[in-house]
Design an enzyme around this catalytic site. Structure first.
Site, PDB file in Angstrom:
ATOM      1  N   GLY A 114     -10.011   1.657  -2.953  1.00  0.00           N
ATOM      2  CA  GLY A 114     -10.481   0.627  -2.030  1.00  0.00           C
ATOM      3  C   GLY A 114     -10.435  -0.769  -2.619  1.00  0.00           C
ATOM      4  O   GLY A 114     -10.624  -1.750  -1.894  1.00  0.00           O
ATOM      5  N   GLY A 120      -6.479  -8.677 -12.856  1.00  0.00           N
ATOM      6  CA  GLY A 120      -6.597  -9.749 -11.862  1.00  0.00           C
ATOM      7  C   GLY A 120      -5.387  -9.858 -10.973  1.00  0.00           C
ATOM      8  O   GLY A 120      -4.834  -8.846 -10.558  1.00  0.00           O
ATOM      9  N   ASN A 180       0.814  -1.222   0.000  1.00  0.00           N
ATOM     10  CA  ASN A 180       0.000   0.000   0.000  1.00  0.00           C
ATOM     11  C   ASN A 180       0.847   1.271   0.000  1.00  0.00           C
ATOM     12  O   ASN A 180       0.761   2.108   0.907  1.00  0.00           O
ATOM     13  CB  ASN A 180      -0.921  -0.004   1.229  1.00  0.00           C
ATOM     14  CG  ASN A 180      -2.376  -0.009   0.845  1.00  0.00           C
ATOM     15  OD1 ASN A 180      -2.749   0.513  -0.220  1.00  0.00           O
ATOM     16  ND2 ASN A 180      -3.216  -0.582   1.688  1.00  0.00           N
ATOM     17  N   ASP A 236      -7.834  -2.941  -0.918  1.00  0.00           N
ATOM     18  CA  ASP A 236      -8.219  -3.338   0.446  1.00  0.00           C
ATOM     19  C   ASP A 236      -9.276  -4.441   0.391  1.00  0.00           C
ATOM     20  O   ASP A 236      -9.227  -5.411   1.154  1.00  0.00           O
ATOM     21  CB  ASP A 236      -8.776  -2.139   1.223  1.00  0.00           C
ATOM     22  CG  ASP A 236      -7.809  -0.971   1.229  1.00  0.00           C
ATOM     23  OD1 ASP A 236      -6.585  -1.218   1.172  1.00  0.00           O
ATOM     24  OD2 ASP A 236      -8.274   0.178   1.271  1.00  0.00           O
TER      25      ASP A 236
HETATM   26  P1  ADP Z   1      -4.883  -1.182  -5.746  1.00  0.00           P
HETATM   27  O1  ADP Z   1      -6.259  -0.569  -5.567  1.00  0.00           O
HETATM   28  O2  ADP Z   1      -4.282  -1.590  -4.461  1.00  0.00           O
HETATM   29  O3  ADP Z   1      -3.963  -0.442  -6.653  1.00  0.00           O
HETATM   30  P2  ADP Z   1      -5.506  -2.927  -7.954  1.00  0.00           P
HETATM   31  O4  ADP Z   1      -5.852  -1.757  -8.764  1.00  0.00           O
HETATM   32  O5  ADP Z   1      -4.450  -3.847  -8.467  1.00  0.00           O
HETATM   33  O6  ADP Z   1      -5.136  -2.574  -6.452  1.00  0.00           O
HETATM   34  O7  ADP Z   1      -6.839  -3.732  -7.753  1.00  0.00           O
HETATM   35  C1  ADP Z   1      -6.954  -4.720  -6.750  1.00  0.00           C
HETATM   36  C2  ADP Z   1      -7.846  -5.813  -7.226  1.00  0.00           C
HETATM   37  O8  ADP Z   1      -9.163  -5.306  -7.491  1.00  0.00           O
HETATM   38  C3  ADP Z   1      -7.404  -6.468  -8.517  1.00  0.00           C
HETATM   39  O9  ADP Z   1      -6.434  -7.452  -8.276  1.00  0.00           O
HETATM   40  C4  ADP Z   1      -8.727  -7.027  -9.018  1.00  0.00           C
HETATM   41  O10 ADP Z   1      -9.058  -8.196  -8.311  1.00  0.00           O
HETATM   42  C5  ADP Z   1      -9.717  -5.943  -8.624  1.00  0.00           C
HETATM   43  N1  ADP Z   1      -9.870  -4.963  -9.707  1.00  0.00           N
HETATM   44  C6  ADP Z   1      -9.181  -3.826  -9.903  1.00  0.00           C
HETATM   45  N2  ADP Z   1      -9.565  -3.183 -11.020  1.00  0.00           N
HETATM   46  C7  ADP Z   1     -10.555  -3.932 -11.567  1.00  0.00           C
HETATM   47  C8  ADP Z   1     -11.385  -3.824 -12.721  1.00  0.00           C
HETATM   48  N3  ADP Z   1     -11.262  -2.804 -13.579  1.00  0.00           N
HETATM   49  N4  ADP Z   1     -12.298  -4.786 -12.950  1.00  0.00           N
HETATM   50  C9  ADP Z   1     -12.439  -5.824 -12.106  1.00  0.00           C
HETATM   51  N5  ADP Z   1     -11.690  -5.987 -10.998  1.00  0.00           N
HETATM   52  C10 ADP Z   1     -10.749  -5.069 -10.717  1.00  0.00           C
HETATM   53  O1  KDG Z   2      -6.912   2.109   0.189  1.00  0.00           O
HETATM   54  C1  KDG Z   2      -7.870   3.116   0.288  1.00  0.00           C
HETATM   55  C2  KDG Z   2      -7.191   4.216   1.018  1.00  0.00           C
HETATM   56  O2  KDG Z   2      -6.451   4.969   0.110  1.00  0.00           O
HETATM   57  C3  KDG Z   2      -8.087   5.124   1.746  1.00  0.00           C
HETATM   58  O3  KDG Z   2      -9.087   4.465   2.465  1.00  0.00           O
HETATM   59  C4  KDG Z   2      -7.379   6.117   2.599  1.00  0.00           C
HETATM   60  O4  KDG Z   2      -5.929   4.990   4.072  1.00  0.00           O
HETATM   61  C5  KDG Z   2      -6.053   5.729   3.146  1.00  0.00           C
HETATM   62  C6  KDG Z   2      -4.877   6.307   2.499  1.00  0.00           C
HETATM   63  O5  KDG Z   2      -3.869   6.428   3.154  1.00  0.00           O
HETATM   64  O6  KDG Z   2      -4.926   6.669   1.337  1.00  0.00           O
END
Ligand code: ADP
Ligand code: KDG
Length: 319
Positions: free
Chosen positions: A258, A233, A164, A261
């Site tokens: 989110g 994915g 994160n 998370d």
């Molecule tokens: P973060 O929000 O931490 O950057 P990601 O963008 O990689 O994480 O997204 C986390 C997870 O959410 C992915 O591994 C997938 O399972 C789901 N996800 C993200 N974007 C999409 C999307 N456009 N369509 C469907 N699932 C998604």
């Molecule tokens: O992962 C979502 C977070 O970005 C949000 O809830 C706020 O904890 C937060 C951060 O530091 O951005």
């Protein structure tokens, strides 16, 4: 003890659907990566505890009331009268571009110390969920994470760490140097593909590319590395050299904040339910898809009886 213990900073979140400077109307809610995970788990029926800190103020009361309303155990959450609850503003500047502004320096959560965590750790859990955000809040929170990881590791809990990375809070170098020494206590590392270089940069020899970085992480003691790939994915790399890949669900994208998370909550839920690697990834992708297909970080996350909902035909009405 609970199933999952987590802690960090949860803030008042103000969402404006237009540029703030025109005087846009707002919606208020709460946001915090760790409490998002706790809510996701609680909705699925797991016992999740959040042990962060808030100020003695209205935002803090909103945080605690919301978490309790979602069934998250807040019995070890702290209220600190000497500092305010943090806040953030999410401003939809144009259709597909959101800007985040934080008010979190010197917040109640940035004053967390290892001593604050002692009662929650003593109460026990099966899984400790940590994030790099808590590490970035200051020296006290970083030491609290370190000591919690050591405690959980020595007591045989699963220790999950979601990188994160938040560049608004700290630089890549500081993040890598803080997180890599934790890895000897981490069972499950979760990272986005674009966060792997942050960790790689703190390893001697700076491994290049996903394969080499994952090898370095596994050699450092991590048992499973899960790499999120947004709309593509996720991939699970096992310590035994195994690898599982699962595409994301096809859903309309509403709000991607989110998703990571939600993904963590789904993965941990699968772990607690004893699912196979493919089953864990499927639950993680399912929760990630719920998060991107709904507004807010956690508001759209499913209850257990809703897990199959996204399999309905797009645009359908369930009656
Ligand atoms: P973060 O929000 O931490 O950057 P990601 O963008 O990689 O994480 O997204 C986390 C997870 O959410 C992915 O591994 C997938 O399972 C789901 N996800 C993200 N974007 C999409 C999307 N456009 N369509 C469907 N699932 C998604
Ligand atoms: O992962 C979502 C977070 O970005 C949000 O809830 C706020 O904890 C937060 C951060 O530091 O951005």
């Amino acid at each position: 003890g609970v199933d999952v213990l987590t802690f960090g900073e949860t803030m008042l979140a103000v969402q404006v659907p237009e540029p703030l400077t025109i005087g846009a109307g707002a919606r208020t809610t709460i946001a915090g990566a760790e409490s998002n995970v706790a809510i996701g788990l609680a909705r699925l029926g797991h016992r999740a505890a959040w042990a962060g800190a808030v100020g003695d103020d209205e935002p803090g009361r909103l945080v605690l009331r919301t978490l309790r309303g979602e069934g998250v155990d807040t019995s070890h959450a702290g209220v600190r009268p000497e500092a305010p609850t943090g806040g953030l503003l999410r401003e939809r500047r144009v259709a597909d571009l959101v800007r985040v502004h934080y008010w979190r320096s010197h917040s109640a959560a940035s004053l967390l110390t290892p001593e604050d965590l002692a009662p929650a750790l003593a109460a026990g859990a099966r899984v400790l969920h940590l994030t790099g955000i808590t590490c970035a809040l200051g020296p006290g929170p970083l030491e609290a994470v370190r000591r919690a990881a050591v405690h959980a590791h020595t007591h045989g809990w699963t220790v999950a760490l979601d990188v994160n990375h938040r560049r608004r809070l700290w630089g890549d170098g500081d993040a890598g140097r803080a997180l890599v020494p934790l890895l000897e206590h981490v069972t499950l590392l979760i990272a986005s593909d674009d966060e792997l270089p942050v960790l790689a940069g703190a390893f001697p020899g700076r491994p290049q590319g996903e394969e080499a970085t994952v090898r370095a992480l596994l050699a450092a003691g991590v048992r499973e590395v899960v790499v999120k790939r947004g709309g593509e994915g996720a991939v699970l790399h096992g310590g035994d050299g195994s690898r599982h890949t699962l595409p994301a669900l096809q859903v309309p994208v509403r709000d991607t904040v989110g998703a990571g998370d939600a993904f963590c909550a789904g993965y941990l839920s699968g772990l607690l339910d004893g699912l196979s690697p493919a089953g864990r990834l499927e639950r993680a992708n399912t929760l990630g898809a719920f998060a991107v297909a709904s507004d807010g970080d956690w508001e759209g996350l499913p209850r257990r009886d809703e897990l199959a909902l996204l399999a309905a035909a797009p645009g359908s009405t369930i009656r």
